[in-house]
Scaffold this motif. Sequence first.
Motif, short mmCIF file in Angstrom:
data_model
loop_
_atom_site.label_atom_id
_atom_site.label_comp_id
_atom_site.label_asym_id
_atom_site.label_seq_id
_atom_site.Cartn_x
_atom_site.Cartn_y
_atom_site.Cartn_z
N ALA A 59 0.83 -1.21 0.00
CA ALA A 59 0.00 0.00 0.00
C ALA A 59 0.87 1.26 0.00
O ALA A 59 0.56 2.23 -0.70
N ARG A 60 1.98 1.23 0.75
CA ARG A 60 2.89 2.39 0.77
C ARG A 60 3.52 2.60 -0.61
O ARG A 60 3.72 3.74 -1.03
N ILE A 61 3.81 1.52 -1.32
CA ILE A 61 4.35 1.65 -2.67
C ILE A 61 3.32 2.35 -3.56
O ILE A 61 3.64 3.29 -4.28
N GLU A 62 2.08 1.90 -3.49
CA GLU A 62 1.02 2.48 -4.32
C GLU A 62 0.76 3.95 -3.97
O GLU A 62 0.42 4.74 -4.84
N ASP A 71 8.16 7.48 11.09
CA ASP A 71 8.33 8.38 12.22
C ASP A 71 8.98 9.71 11.83
O ASP A 71 8.43 10.77 12.09
N CYS A 72 10.15 9.63 11.20
CA CYS A 72 10.91 10.87 10.93
C CYS A 72 10.81 11.35 9.49
O CYS A 72 11.19 12.47 9.20
N GLY A 73 10.34 10.50 8.59
CA GLY A 73 10.19 10.90 7.19
C GLY A 73 11.44 10.77 6.35
O GLY A 73 11.41 11.03 5.15
N GLU A 74 12.55 10.37 6.95
CA GLU A 74 13.80 10.20 6.19
C GLU A 74 13.74 8.90 5.38
O GLU A 74 12.93 8.01 5.65
N ASP A 75 14.64 8.80 4.39
CA ASP A 75 14.72 7.59 3.58
C ASP A 75 15.13 6.40 4.44
O ASP A 75 15.97 6.53 5.33
N ILE A 76 14.55 5.24 4.16
CA ILE A 76 14.98 3.98 4.76
C ILE A 76 16.03 3.41 3.82
O ILE A 76 15.81 3.36 2.60
N ALA A 77 17.15 2.98 4.35
CA ALA A 77 18.23 2.44 3.52
C ALA A 77 17.74 1.24 2.72
O ALA A 77 17.02 0.39 3.23
N GLU A 78 18.12 1.20 1.43
CA GLU A 78 17.68 0.10 0.58
C GLU A 78 18.16 -1.25 1.10
O GLU A 78 17.47 -2.25 0.96
N GLY A 79 19.33 -1.28 1.73
CA GLY A 79 19.82 -2.53 2.31
C GLY A 79 18.88 -3.04 3.38
O GLY A 79 18.66 -4.25 3.50
N ARG A 80 18.34 -2.14 4.18
CA ARG A 80 17.37 -2.52 5.21
C ARG A 80 16.11 -3.08 4.56
O ARG A 80 15.55 -4.07 5.01
N LEU A 81 15.67 -2.43 3.48
CA LEU A 81 14.47 -2.89 2.79
C LEU A 81 14.70 -4.22 2.08
O LEU A 81 13.77 -5.01 1.93
N GLU A 82 15.94 -4.47 1.65
CA GLU A 82 16.26 -5.78 1.05
C GLU A 82 16.07 -6.89 2.07
O GLU A 82 15.56 -7.95 1.76
N LEU A 83 16.52 -6.64 3.31
CA LEU A 83 16.39 -7.63 4.37
C LEU A 83 14.95 -7.76 4.85
O LEU A 83 14.48 -8.85 5.15
N ASP A 84 14.26 -6.62 4.96
CA ASP A 84 12.88 -6.60 5.44
C ASP A 84 12.09 -5.61 4.60
O ASP A 84 12.02 -4.43 4.94
N TYR A 140 6.55 4.51 0.02
CA TYR A 140 7.43 3.40 0.35
C TYR A 140 8.87 3.89 0.43
O TYR A 140 9.34 4.65 -0.41
N GLY A 141 9.56 3.44 1.45
CA GLY A 141 10.96 3.79 1.62
C GLY A 141 11.19 5.00 2.50
O GLY A 141 12.33 5.34 2.78
N PHE A 142 10.11 5.65 2.93
CA PHE A 142 10.23 6.76 3.89
C PHE A 142 9.88 6.25 5.28
O PHE A 142 8.93 5.49 5.46
N CYS A 143 10.62 6.69 6.27
CA CYS A 143 10.36 6.31 7.66
C CYS A 143 9.02 6.88 8.11
O CYS A 143 8.72 8.05 7.88
#
Length: 127
Positions: free
Chosen positions: A90-93, A102-115, A97-100
């Motif tokens: 839903a966040r992708i749509e 809580d803080c709105g900063e980018d989530i590292a792609e490596g973190r998204l690869e794992l989870d 997607y990829g924004f925190c």
Amino acid sequence: MGQAKCNAVIGGVTGMNDEALARFRELIAERLAALDNEDARGEAGQATVELDQQAVGRLSRMDALQNQAMAKASHARRQGERRRLNAALARIEEGEYGFCEDCGEDIAEGRLELDPAAGKCIQCAKG
């Protein structure tokens, strides 16, 4: 707002390109399919335990009840993971997607690869 962040917001998603988003959609779909497979295998373990003293001894019955409880707990864990993965889709749509969360900063792609269902950057997840 930095140039990279500004460009990401204008594009509707983080600095990820369409290829990266497609990769994450595919990864999420694979994980949802794996959960479905686990559910199919775990259905038998959640069945009602027969309490007939003639068919099953007391210790065997206790073991069956424990196995049933573990199967139900595993099913509940899979349901929670399924909800997280569907929320990520839903966040992708929604272009978030990829924004925190809580803080709105980018989530590292490596973190998204794992989870791929991660909704928080590592700093906010640590608390």
